[in-house]
Design a protein around this motif. Structure first.
Motif, PDB file in Angstrom:
ATOM      1  N   UNK A  76       0.827  -1.219   0.000  1.00  0.00           N
ATOM      2  CA  UNK A  76       0.000   0.000   0.000  1.00  0.00           C
ATOM      3  C   UNK A  76       0.855   1.260   0.000  1.00  0.00           C
ATOM      4  N   UNK A  77       1.886   1.286   0.824  1.00  0.00           N
ATOM      5  CA  UNK A  77       2.745   2.469   0.923  1.00  0.00           C
ATOM      6  C   UNK A  77       3.550   2.676  -0.359  1.00  0.00           C
ATOM      7  N   UNK A  78       4.129   1.603  -0.894  1.00  0.00           N
ATOM      8  CA  UNK A  78       4.912   1.702  -2.130  1.00  0.00           C
ATOM      9  C   UNK A  78       4.001   2.085  -3.295  1.00  0.00           C
ATOM     10  N   UNK A  79       2.833   1.464  -3.388  1.00  0.00           N
ATOM     11  CA  UNK A  79       1.879   1.782  -4.457  1.00  0.00           C
ATOM     12  C   UNK A  79       1.462   3.242  -4.427  1.00  0.00           C
ATOM     13  N   UNK A  80       1.180   3.761  -3.239  1.00  0.00           N
ATOM     14  CA  UNK A  80       0.783   5.172  -3.100  1.00  0.00           C
ATOM     15  C   UNK A  80       1.917   6.096  -3.560  1.00  0.00           C
ATOM     16  N   UNK A  81       3.161   5.730  -3.253  1.00  0.00           N
ATOM     17  CA  UNK A  81       4.314   6.528  -3.691  1.00  0.00           C
ATOM     18  C   UNK A  81       4.336   6.639  -5.215  1.00  0.00           C
ATOM     19  N   UNK A  82       4.149   5.516  -5.913  1.00  0.00           N
ATOM     20  CA  UNK A  82       4.214   5.554  -7.374  1.00  0.00           C
ATOM     21  C   UNK A  82       3.001   6.240  -8.003  1.00  0.00           C
ATOM     22  N   UNK A  83       1.822   6.099  -7.425  1.00  0.00           N
ATOM     23  CA  UNK A  83       0.642   6.820  -7.919  1.00  0.00           C
ATOM     24  C   UNK A  83       0.904   8.323  -7.829  1.00  0.00           C
ATOM     25  N   UNK A  84       1.387   8.780  -6.690  1.00  0.00           N
ATOM     26  CA  UNK A  84       1.661  10.209  -6.489  1.00  0.00           C
ATOM     27  C   UNK A  84       2.809  10.696  -7.368  1.00  0.00           C
ATOM     28  N   UNK A  85       3.881   9.923  -7.441  1.00  0.00           N
ATOM     29  CA  UNK A  85       5.068  10.325  -8.201  1.00  0.00           C
ATOM     30  C   UNK A  85       4.771  10.428  -9.691  1.00  0.00           C
ATOM     31  N   UNK A  86       4.052   9.447 -10.238  1.00  0.00           N
ATOM     32  CA  UNK A  86       3.713   9.501 -11.661  1.00  0.00           C
ATOM     33  C   UNK A  86       2.899  10.751 -11.976  1.00  0.00           C
ATOM     34  N   UNK A  87       1.913  11.046 -11.156  1.00  0.00           N
ATOM     35  CA  UNK A  87       1.076  12.233 -11.381  1.00  0.00           C
ATOM     36  C   UNK A  87       1.909  13.509 -11.282  1.00  0.00           C
ATOM     37  N   UNK A  88       2.766  13.572 -10.278  1.00  0.00           N
ATOM     38  CA  UNK A  88       3.591  14.769 -10.055  1.00  0.00           C
ATOM     39  C   UNK A  88       4.584  14.987 -11.203  1.00  0.00           C
ATOM     40  N   UNK A  89       5.055  13.910 -11.819  1.00  0.00           N
ATOM     41  CA  UNK A  89       6.051  14.026 -12.889  1.00  0.00           C
ATOM     42  C   UNK A  89       5.433  14.067 -14.288  1.00  0.00           C
ATOM     43  N   UNK A  90       4.119  14.267 -14.366  1.00  0.00           N
ATOM     44  CA  UNK A  90       3.474  14.502 -15.650  1.00  0.00           C
ATOM     45  C   UNK A  90       3.071  13.266 -16.440  1.00  0.00           C
ATOM     46  N   UNK A  91       3.047  12.093 -15.810  1.00  0.00           N
ATOM     47  CA  UNK A  91       2.599  10.879 -16.489  1.00  0.00           C
ATOM     48  C   UNK A  91       1.078  10.843 -16.484  1.00  0.00           C
ATOM     49  N   UNK A  94      -3.022   5.489 -17.743  1.00  0.00           N
ATOM     50  CA  UNK A  94      -3.853   4.791 -18.720  1.00  0.00           C
ATOM     51  C   UNK A  94      -4.758   3.800 -17.991  1.00  0.00           C
ATOM     52  N   UNK A  95      -4.182   3.075 -17.033  1.00  0.00           N
ATOM     53  CA  UNK A  95      -4.970   2.176 -16.194  1.00  0.00           C
ATOM     54  C   UNK A  95      -4.280   2.054 -14.837  1.00  0.00           C
ATOM     55  N   UNK A  96      -5.097   1.773 -13.825  1.00  0.00           N
ATOM     56  CA  UNK A  96      -4.554   1.674 -12.477  1.00  0.00           C
ATOM     57  C   UNK A  96      -5.412   0.737 -11.643  1.00  0.00           C
ATOM     58  N   UNK A  97      -4.750  -0.146 -10.946  1.00  0.00           N
ATOM     59  CA  UNK A  97      -5.383  -0.944  -9.892  1.00  0.00           C
ATOM     60  C   UNK A  97      -4.529  -0.729  -8.654  1.00  0.00           C
ATOM     61  N   UNK A  98      -5.139  -0.248  -7.604  1.00  0.00           N
ATOM     62  CA  UNK A  98      -4.404   0.001  -6.377  1.00  0.00           C
ATOM     63  C   UNK A  98      -5.158  -0.642  -5.239  1.00  0.00           C
ATOM     64  N   UNK A  99      -4.533  -1.630  -4.600  1.00  0.00           N
ATOM     65  CA  UNK A  99      -5.179  -2.327  -3.505  1.00  0.00           C
ATOM     66  C   UNK A  99      -4.196  -2.655  -2.404  1.00  0.00           C
ATOM     67  N   UNK A 100      -4.686  -3.334  -1.408  1.00  0.00           N
ATOM     68  CA  UNK A 100      -3.868  -3.689  -0.254  1.00  0.00           C
ATOM     69  C   UNK A 100      -2.779  -4.698  -0.631  1.00  0.00           C
ATOM     70  N   UNK A 101      -3.074  -5.582  -1.601  1.00  0.00           N
ATOM     71  CA  UNK A 101      -2.152  -6.667  -1.918  1.00  0.00           C
ATOM     72  C   UNK A 101      -1.457  -6.521  -3.265  1.00  0.00           C
ATOM     73  N   UNK A 102      -1.819  -5.515  -4.048  1.00  0.00           N
ATOM     74  CA  UNK A 102      -1.110  -5.279  -5.304  1.00  0.00           C
ATOM     75  C   UNK A 102      -1.456  -3.902  -5.845  1.00  0.00           C
ATOM     76  N   UNK A 103      -0.512  -3.371  -6.605  1.00  0.00           N
ATOM     77  CA  UNK A 103      -0.737  -2.131  -7.339  1.00  0.00           C
ATOM     78  C   UNK A 103      -0.178  -2.357  -8.732  1.00  0.00           C
TER      79      UNK A 103
END
Length: 135
Positions: A76-91, A94-103
């Motif tokens: 969850x913590x690592x997935x949230x980092x990449x969701x935020x980082x991609x958005x912040x860096x202009x990505x 296209x698709x996203x699944x973010x859950x407790x056991x996988x992102x």
């Protein structure tokens, strides 16, 4: 439905890239020994390009545009980092699944594509980042 298909396709592409990289006769083998570093003050880039490495993660493999990392933090913590980082860096996601056991994130920026997969391992979290050109 389209997101699910894209997510499945991205996972398949990543698997193929990892398999091809493992089977290639590379004269410069990837670093396979993890290095232990303290969390960086700034976010370093992965060996595969301009995608940030999760703070404190170790690179376990880098083959043909795919970088694999390991972290002791939760999915969850690592997935949230990449969701935020991609958005912040202009990505553009296209698709996203973010859950407790996988992102699983597929994103595009200009003529670049990236797939970020985050999943649990027995001793922490596995992070796979694959970058590729898109037309």
């Amino acid at each position: 439905m389209r997101r699910k298909i894209l997510s499945i396709a991205a996972a398949g592409v990543t698997t193929v890239l990892m398999t091809l990289g493992a089977c290639s006769n590379n004269t410069h083998p990837a670093q396979t020994t993890p290095t232990h570093t303290s969390p960086p003050v700034t976010t370093p880039k992965t060996p595969s390009g301009s995608m940030p490495t999760y703070p404190g993660a170790t690179v376990t493999s880098n083959v043909s545009g795919t970088t694999m990392l390991h972290s002791g933090d939760t999915v969850s913590k690592v997935g949230a980092f990449y969701v935020d980082t991609l958005a912040r860096e202009g990505w553009k996601t296209v698709s996203k699944h973010q859950g407790e056991f996988s992102t699983n994130i597929v994103a595009k920026r200009g003529r670049e594509g990236v797939t970020v997969q985050v999943s649990p391992t027995g001793s922490g979290t596995s992070i796979t980042i694959s970058k590729y050109p898109v037309g």
